[in-house]
Design a protein around this motif. Structure first.
Motif, short mmCIF file in Angstrom:
data_model
loop_
_atom_site.label_atom_id
_atom_site.label_comp_id
_atom_site.label_asym_id
_atom_site.label_seq_id
_atom_site.Cartn_x
_atom_site.Cartn_y
_atom_site.Cartn_z
N MET A 1 0.84 -1.21 0.00
CA MET A 1 0.00 0.00 0.00
C MET A 1 0.87 1.26 0.00
O MET A 1 1.92 1.29 0.65
N ALA A 2 0.43 2.30 -0.70
CA ALA A 2 1.28 3.48 -0.91
C ALA A 2 1.48 4.30 0.38
O ALA A 2 2.48 4.99 0.51
N PHE A 3 0.54 4.22 1.32
CA PHE A 3 0.64 5.03 2.53
C PHE A 3 1.49 4.30 3.56
O PHE A 3 1.18 3.17 3.94
N ASP A 4 2.57 4.95 4.02
CA ASP A 4 3.46 4.31 5.00
C ASP A 4 3.00 4.67 6.41
O ASP A 4 3.29 5.74 6.94
N ILE A 5 2.27 3.73 7.03
CA ILE A 5 1.65 4.02 8.32
C ILE A 5 2.69 4.21 9.43
O ILE A 5 2.51 5.05 10.32
N ASN A 6 3.79 3.46 9.36
CA ASN A 6 4.81 3.59 10.41
C ASN A 6 5.46 4.97 10.36
O ASN A 6 5.69 5.61 11.39
N ARG A 7 5.73 5.40 9.13
CA ARG A 7 6.34 6.72 8.97
C ARG A 7 5.38 7.82 9.44
O ARG A 7 5.78 8.77 10.11
N TYR A 8 4.11 7.65 9.09
CA TYR A 8 3.10 8.62 9.54
C TYR A 8 3.08 8.71 11.06
O TYR A 8 3.10 9.80 11.64
N ALA A 9 3.09 7.54 11.72
CA ALA A 9 3.02 7.51 13.19
C ALA A 9 4.28 8.14 13.80
O ALA A 9 4.20 8.89 14.78
N GLU A 10 5.44 7.85 13.19
CA GLU A 10 6.70 8.39 13.73
C GLU A 10 6.80 9.89 13.55
O GLU A 10 7.32 10.61 14.40
N GLU A 11 6.33 10.37 12.41
CA GLU A 11 6.53 11.79 12.09
C GLU A 11 5.42 12.71 12.60
O GLU A 11 5.56 13.93 12.55
N SER A 12 4.33 12.12 13.08
CA SER A 12 3.20 12.96 13.51
C SER A 12 3.60 13.90 14.65
O SER A 12 4.24 13.48 15.62
N GLU A 13 3.23 15.15 14.51
CA GLU A 13 3.49 16.12 15.58
C GLU A 13 2.22 16.87 15.90
O GLU A 13 1.39 17.09 15.01
N GLN B 1 -2.18 18.87 7.54
CA GLN B 1 -2.37 17.60 8.24
C GLN B 1 -3.60 16.86 7.72
O GLN B 1 -3.60 15.63 7.61
N GLU B 2 -4.64 17.63 7.37
CA GLU B 2 -5.84 16.98 6.82
C GLU B 2 -5.49 16.25 5.51
O GLU B 2 -6.07 15.21 5.20
N THR B 3 -4.53 16.81 4.76
CA THR B 3 -4.13 16.18 3.49
C THR B 3 -3.53 14.79 3.74
O THR B 3 -3.75 13.87 2.96
N LYS B 4 -2.82 14.64 4.85
CA LYS B 4 -2.29 13.30 5.19
C LYS B 4 -3.42 12.35 5.55
O LYS B 4 -3.37 11.17 5.23
N HIS B 5 -4.42 12.88 6.24
CA HIS B 5 -5.57 12.04 6.59
C HIS B 5 -6.26 11.56 5.32
O HIS B 5 -6.66 10.40 5.22
N ILE B 6 -6.41 12.47 4.36
CA ILE B 6 -7.01 12.10 3.07
C ILE B 6 -6.22 10.95 2.45
O ILE B 6 -6.80 9.97 1.98
N ALA B 7 -4.88 11.08 2.46
CA ALA B 7 -4.04 10.07 1.81
C ALA B 7 -4.29 8.69 2.42
O ALA B 7 -4.41 7.70 1.71
N PHE B 8 -4.39 8.64 3.74
CA PHE B 8 -4.63 7.34 4.38
C PHE B 8 -5.98 6.77 3.99
O PHE B 8 -6.09 5.64 3.50
N ALA C 1 -9.48 3.07 1.11
CA ALA C 1 -10.77 2.90 0.44
C ALA C 1 -10.56 2.27 -0.94
O ALA C 1 -11.25 1.30 -1.31
N ARG C 2 -9.60 2.79 -1.68
CA ARG C 2 -9.32 2.29 -3.04
C ARG C 2 -8.99 0.80 -3.00
O ARG C 2 -9.55 0.02 -3.76
N ALA C 3 -8.11 0.43 -2.06
CA ALA C 3 -7.68 -0.97 -1.99
C ALA C 3 -8.84 -1.89 -1.58
O ALA C 3 -8.98 -3.00 -2.09
N ARG C 4 -9.68 -1.42 -0.66
CA ARG C 4 -10.75 -2.29 -0.15
C ARG C 4 -11.93 -2.38 -1.11
O ARG C 4 -12.72 -3.31 -1.04
N LEU C 5 -12.08 -1.37 -1.98
CA LEU C 5 -13.19 -1.40 -2.95
C LEU C 5 -12.81 -2.15 -4.23
O LEU C 5 -13.68 -2.69 -4.92
N ALA C 6 -11.50 -2.16 -4.54
CA ALA C 6 -11.06 -2.76 -5.81
C ALA C 6 -11.46 -4.23 -5.88
O ALA C 6 -11.26 -4.98 -4.91
#
Ligand SMILES: [Fe+2]
Ligand SMILES: [Fe+2]
Length: 264
Positions: free
Chosen positions: A1-13, A170-177, A182-187
């Motif tokens: 999947m394109a969204f890197d959840i670990n990186r998101y969690a580490e970098e969140s401020e 930050q909302e843009t990151k939420h969109i990305a997730f 959604a795309r992967a689960r609907l495909a």
């Protein structure tokens, strides 16, 4: 999947705003229409924790990536609420825990029963419920980011503009997730596609409906999205949504504005 959840969690401020000159609101205050819209958005941000509570009783909690995301996301939304509450406080408008709690008491049984209802419905649907949750989330985050972008344009206050642009980033990151999920689960999943279409068409309402009064929903939608520039944002949201697998032709946000007679 394109969204890197670990990186998101580490970098969140937590949202930064201590460096912004909030004292400037004393000499250059925001006008009443902007304040009313900010109040609405602040309520939505603080309400995120209730949304999280509702989702923790659904099959989404068993998915590792989704539950990690929701933990971090909830914290980010909390700080959006805190920042907006501080702007409102500088204008003599108090939004603290007491106000938020009072609103939830007013929501009463509807609010108290919603996790139960959510749990029963979602567990019947099983894993495909997560597709509903992710698509719903994407649609709400697209709407919220568009709202902040419009607010930045409508307000000519440099401090507010900087603040809402930071929130929108930050909302843009939420969109990305949400959109990636959604795309992967609907495909290639016609059952999930049917379920998502049904859920969105029968139950989706603009962000903030159900938390704020219909009068406020109407005001904020008109304030942010009336006129050609606003419509451009709305049409873009519907375009993003209808590009998800199996969702072609959905036009929910424009329909919600038309139903409220928001001028195009
Ligand atoms: Fe937010
Ligand atoms: Fe968000």
């Amino acid at each position: 999947m394109a969204f890197d959840i670990n990186r998101y969690a580490e970098e969140s401020e937590a949202l930064r705003y201590e460096d912004l000159d909030f004292d400037s609101f004393a000499t250059d205050p925001l006008p009443p229409d902007i304040l009313r819209t900010l109040h609405y958005m602040c309520d939505i941000e603080f309400h995120t924790v209730c949304y999280l509570r509702d989702m923790l009783v659904t099959p989404s909690r068993k998915d590792g990536e989704v539950s990690t995301f929701m933990t971090i996301w909830n914290r980010e939304e909390f700080w959006h609420g805190e920042a907006l509450a501080e702007v409102l406080a500088r204008h003599g408008i108090a939004i603290g825990f007491d106000q938020v709690k009072a609103r939830r008491i007013k929501l009463g049984w509807r609010d108290r029963l919603s996790p139960v209802r959510q749990s029963v419905l979602s567990n019947v649907m099983g894993k495909d419920f997560i597709a509903v949750h992710m698509t719903w989330g994407a649609l709400n985050e697209w709407s919220t980011a568009a709202g902040y972008r419009r607010l930045a344009t409508l307000s000519d206050h440099p401090v507010l503009t900087t603040l809402v642009r930071r929130i929108a980033a930050q909302e843009t990151k939420h969109i990305a997730f949400y959109a990636t999920q959604a795309r992967a689960r609907l495909a290639d999943n016609p059952k999930a596609q049917r379920l998502v279409r049904l859920a969105l068409r029968t139950a989706w309402q603009p962000v903030g409906s159900g938390v704020s009064s219909e009068e406020d929903v109407q005001f904020v939608l008109s304030h942010l999205f009336s006129g050609p520039e606003g419509r451009k944002e709305i049409d873009a949201i519907d375009r993003h949504l209808s590009k998800l697998p199996g969702l072609a032709g959905l036009r929910l946000v424009a329909d919600a504005l038309d139903a409220r007679e928001v001028a195009a």
